[in-house]
Motif scaffolding. Structure first.
Motif, mmCIF file in Angstrom:
data_model
loop_
_atom_site.group_PDB
_atom_site.id
_atom_site.type_symbol
_atom_site.label_atom_id
_atom_site.label_comp_id
_atom_site.label_asym_id
_atom_site.label_seq_id
_atom_site.Cartn_x
_atom_site.Cartn_y
_atom_site.Cartn_z
ATOM 1 N N THR A 45 -7.011 4.240 -3.373
ATOM 2 C CA THR A 45 -7.349 4.729 -2.036
ATOM 3 C C THR A 45 -7.175 6.242 -1.965
ATOM 4 O OG1 THR A 45 -5.094 4.362 -1.241
ATOM 5 C CG2 THR A 45 -6.646 2.542 -1.017
ATOM 6 N N ASP A 48 0.853 -1.191 0.000
ATOM 7 C CA ASP A 48 0.000 0.000 0.000
ATOM 8 C C ASP A 48 0.886 1.236 0.000
ATOM 9 O OD1 ASP A 48 -2.006 1.827 0.242
ATOM 10 O OD2 ASP A 48 -2.769 1.108 2.158
ATOM 11 N N LYS A 73 -3.381 0.400 -3.536
ATOM 12 C CA LYS A 73 -3.207 -0.761 -2.662
ATOM 13 C C LYS A 73 -3.353 -2.029 -3.489
ATOM 14 C CE LYS A 73 -5.055 -2.854 1.576
ATOM 15 N NZ LYS A 73 -6.079 -2.707 2.644
#
Length: 944
Positions: A591, A510, A530
């Protein structure tokens, strides 16, 4: 607040050199190179998170590269002076300086004898400092033998069930001691071994995630995970403490416990040993709830030893911490179950009993390595677990078409398995089963995770890189002698041996970049990617040893006895119920979150987490003659929208759940003839829509402290294409055939109201209240074999309400408490013969702590547990439960006499009723006993 265009904020924290405690009310002055005063202020006693660091002061100085001198003075401390070189970036709003450590002044203390006074004021039990709830441990009357779990049970708004702590209904994810993990992964050790008398305060607050903390993003209240931080008293900050507790009781109950803790300014080592056969967690004189769930594990002998350790370097830029625990447990469990299945056209009745012995051992080590530089933080977390388990169970069961008339619990089974069996029961019997099982299992579980945070020079922006890597290897061997007989005389005898092996590998990477906005706090956002990869390999071989005459029903061979050669074993394989599977899953997630937008109503702000996902999953599956290779790919949008401000917000999110790859295979399992299962290649993905609302009301004084808090929470959730089980029941044989199936109509909603606070100016009355309401619309399929004309869709609508109130009164060394808990359920079903359910469980009681003559202390509680509205009259009960502890301290020794369920009203029978049916289960537990404890306490203080 001064303009950030002209000034920059400097943050830090001032601590005591010896205890590490925050020093409040210290005077701070900042001078430039010409010795001109450019800023001044005072420290706060309650630190807060500023610029990714705990700080108890913030000062504004001119925005330019500066050489500044900090001078700090505080009562009873030596004066502090230090020069700092500050380099200021164009968009930087904050600059952290390293923690400031003050030394105590050493002076002779003149002993003065004071006249005796009587103190009648009560200490404040609970206040709120900003978003942090602070409990004062000394305000609660506890016995000298109390551990941390008994203290936590007393806290307003807090519930402790098993080893799970909830505060106002929200789960506490981590238990810390002095801000650091303590026996991370096993909170029971701290709960059951850390003495309550060492605790100064307990703080409950929401811990920001790494990105929000590092990016200085303000989390929305109510969404971050809760932590509970236990702060020890000053005298236990350095030195060593130890306590030993021995107890012997009636009904052959015994326990022994040893705990030792060594603290310095830079290190901590704790060891413990716990041996007992009292596998319940009741404590006399508390507001903790007694629940049958604590008594389901039979009788057991538990042995557990472990160590916790923490080491820091001098400037606390490096930390190594962790814990290692070894445990061994022997459990003897017996249970007898009576059940009733609700079906259209007539119910069926079940009777079963289980005799089981289980032995389990495990060793677990969880460690953390941290290293901090000026702009970089590194954290590595190696973890390892080895677990081994052996169980030996004998299960006997029967399904009947009519309710048997039994003189005692288990009478029907005694008759059916006797020779000759009761003719009347034989006529009502649909099936009869005896299953002797031997299971052996072990696994290795290793995990290496870590993260690095890098903040850009002279900039508020930064990057976070995280990874998690897991290796899991499990071996499982199950043997069973299975003897099933149907009403028509057909026998299904199986001597089975199941060899299972599972390998699971997982890696997660990530990366996230955050832009912390302009100097005016505008346009901050974060963006990241991620990647998750999971590899899951399963080998499951089922062997039917009854193919050989020497392993058949007439052989009387023992369970787990195998052929002498591997070749003979392979010829007995049940190919249709043996399988191999290789599953690979890859997931890519975008994300982060968008910049916050100010809305033109009520000063609200909104931001969005896009939630863009791509999944690629593959399976290679073999089961007998069935072979299948399959790949599925899916793009999905699973956004989360936040709208709110301060202590009020809405959150809306969408989540897409894919059915397991094995659920969409066209296969049928027949290894359990009473429970058949088939896959469904036509399963669709499930969409879950959820809305959450939060509103908090806090009245703060000039120190940002509140003694009362009100929180209102509500949610609504809808599941589209939920995956339920289409259950077909054969009322002639008792066989259940299940298939996963999509179904719509499942939704639920709920709301809660929490109040916690002190009611009077003298701090004697504390009230804690939690009100919950909920509604669940549950839809599933239940069909009867041979009755295809009837609608299999079954809908149950359930409304529930819960009320929990506790009122405590403290006066000097005396304390009294009252509690009330009500749980009401109303359920209606769409089936014509569904009986509407209206049940209520009501518990109310009193507790007290009293000082008696001869330096005795009494801790006692009495509670009436009542149940109303159950169709089975035997379930409508009133049980008055009285517990007590009498205690006397002799120097370093404390003697305690405990009595649990003194009136003998608790039952080791658990009764449950729901829309599918009802069950009544008896366990071989001992709810009533008395125990005498002797505790010895030591405390060594270092010489100053």
């Amino acid at each position: 607040m001064p303009s950030f265009k002209d000034t920059i904020m400097v943050c830090s924290i001032v601590k005591d050199e010896f205890t590490g405690e925050v020093i409040g009310n210290a005077a701070i002055r900042v001078y430039d190179e010409q010795n001109n005063l450019i800023a001044q202020g005072k420290t706060s006693s309650q630190p807060s998170m500023n610029n990714n660091q705990l700080a108890n002061f913030t000062l504004f100085i001119p925005r330019r590269n500066n050489t500044v001198v900090f001078k700090i003075t505080a009562d009873n401390y030596e004066d502090f002076s230090h020069t700092y070189q500050l380099k200021v970036g164009a968009r930087e709003k904050y600059i952290n300086i390293s923690p400031i450590i003050l030394k105590k002044k050493h002076k002779k203390i003149k002993e003065v004898k004071l006249d005796e006074v009587t103190v009648t004021t009560s200490k404040i039990k609970m206040v709120m400092h900003g978003d942090t709830i602070v409990y004062n441990a000394d305000a609660f009357q506890l016995s000298n033998g109390s551990m941390l779990d008994e203290l936590i049970r007393r806290l307003p708004g807090v519930q402790l069930k098993g080893n799970q702590i909830t505060v106002n209904g929200k789960f506490v994810s981590s238990l810390l001691v002095n801000g650091s993990d303590f026996f991370k992964g096993d909170p029971a050790i701290a709960l059951q071994n850390l003495p309550a008398y060492t605790v100064n305060k307990l703080k409950v607050y929401e811990r920001k995630d790494n990105i929000a903390e590092f990016a200085q993003q303000k989390d929305i209240k109510g969404m971050a995970p809760l932590v509970m931080d236990v702060t020890l008293k000053r005298q236990y900050m350095q030195g060593m403490l130890a306590n030993a507790d021995l107890g012997m009781g009636t009904k052959d109950r015994w326990m022994s416990r040893l705990f030792a803790l060594r603290y310095t300014k830079l290190s901590r080592i704790g060891i413990f040993a716990n041996l007992n056969n009292i596998n319940d967690e009741r404590a006399p004189g508390t507001n903790g709830e007694w629940g049958t769930a604590q008594l389901e594990n039979g009788t057991s002998i538990q042995k557990k030893v472990g160590a916790d350790y923490l080491f820091n370097n001098k400037d606390r830029s490096f930390e190594f911490s962790g814990n290692t625990t070894f445990a061994h447990e022997n459990t003897n469990q017996q249970s007898i179950v009576s059940s009733e299945r609700f079906l259209q056209g007539g119910n069926t009745y079940g009777r079963s009993r289980n005799y089981g012995k289980e032995t389990e051992s495990w060793i677990m080590s969880m460690n953390t390595i941290k290293k901090n530089w000026t702009r970089t933080k590194l954290e590595i977390l190696p973890q390892f677990t080895y677990y081994k388990n052996t169980t030996n169970n004998l299960v006997q069961s029967a399904t009947l078409s009519v309710a048997p008339n039994e003189k005692y619990r288990g009478a029907s089974l005694d008759s059916l398995f006797a020779s000759p069996a009761s003719k009347q029961l034989k006529e009502a019997m649909l099936n009869q089963l005896s299953d002797h099982q031997l299971n052996r299992m072990r696994y290795y579980d290793g995990n290496l995770s870590g993260q690095i945070q890098w903040k850009m020079p002279q900039s508020p922006d930064g990057i976070i890189l995280k990874t998690e890597n897991r290796y899991f290897n499990k071996k499982n061997e199950n043997a069973s002698i299975y003897d099933l007989n149907y009403k028509n005389g057909v026998q299904d005898f199986r001597n089975k041996y199941n060899d299972k092996w599972n390998l699971n590998l997982r890696t997660i990477w990530d990366a996230c970049y955050y832009y912390n906005g302009t100097i005016d706090f505008k346009y901050s956002f974060s963006a990241g990617l991620k990647y998750t990869h999971i590899y899951d390999k399963n080998n499951n071989d089922l062997f039917r040893l009854d193919k050989y005459a020497e392993y058949g029903g007439a052989s009387n061979v023992g369970v787990g006895y195998l052929p002498s050669t591997r070749d003979s074993l392979q010829r007995a394989i049940d190919a249709d119920n043996s399988f191999r599977s290789h599953i690979n899953k890859d997931r890519y997630e975008l994300t982060g979150r968008t910049p916050s937008i100010k809305l033109p109503i009520f000063g609200l702000h909104a931001f969005l987490s896009p939630g863009v996902n791509y999944r690629s999953e593959r399976i290679d599956y073999t089961r007998g003659a069935y072979k299948k290779k399959m790949t599925r790919n899916l793009w999905s949008l699973e956004p989360t929208l936040f709208v709110g401000k301060d202590n009020c917000h809405f959150k809306y999110n969408v989540k897409k759940v894919l059915p397991e790859l094995t659920d969409i295979l066209d296969i049928t399992t027949t290894d359990n003839p009473l429970n058949l299962w088939s896959g469904n290649p036509n399963l669709k993905n499930t969409d879950i829509h959820r809305i959450d609302f939060f509103r908090g009301f806090y009245k703060y004084n000039e120190n940002f402290t509140s003694r009362r808090a009100i929180e209102i929470k509500a949610y609504w959730q809808l599941m589209r294409n939920a995956i339920g089980q289409y259950v077909t029941y054969d009322r002639n044989t008792g066989v259940v055939h299940s298939t996963p199936m999509n179904i719509n109509g499942n939704w639920d909603m709920g709301a809660s109201f929490d109040f916690n606070g002190i009611l009077d100016k003298k701090n004697r009355f504390t009230l804690s209240n939690r009100t919950e309401i909920g509604y669940i619309n549950s839809v599933d399929y239940v069909a009867i074999e041979g009755e295809s004309g009837k609608d299999p869709r079954s809908s149950v609508r359930t409304a529930k309400a819960n009320e929990t109130v506790s009122l405590d009164y403290s006066f000097g060394k005396y304390s009294f408490g009252a509690k009330l808990r009500c749980a009401y359920i109303h359920a209606e079903g769409s089936r014509e013969d569904f009986k509407t359910i209206n049940t209520a469980d009501v518990d109310y009681g009193l507790n007290a702590t009293l000082e008696l003559p001869l330096k005795l202390r009494l801790f006692t509680d009495i509670t009436l547990y009542s149940r109303y509205g159950y169709s089975d009259k035997s379930m409508n009960t009133n049980n008055l439960v009285w517990n007590a502890r009498l205690e006397r301290t002799f120097g370093k020794f404390t003697v305690m006499a405990d009595g649990f369920d003194l009136l003998g009203k608790l039952s080791n029978v658990r009764k449950v009723i729901n829309a599918q049916g009802r069950t009544e289960t008896w366990y071989n537990t001992v709810p009533r006993y008395a125990m005498l404890h002797i505790m010895y306490k030591l405390h060594f203080k270092p010489k100053r």
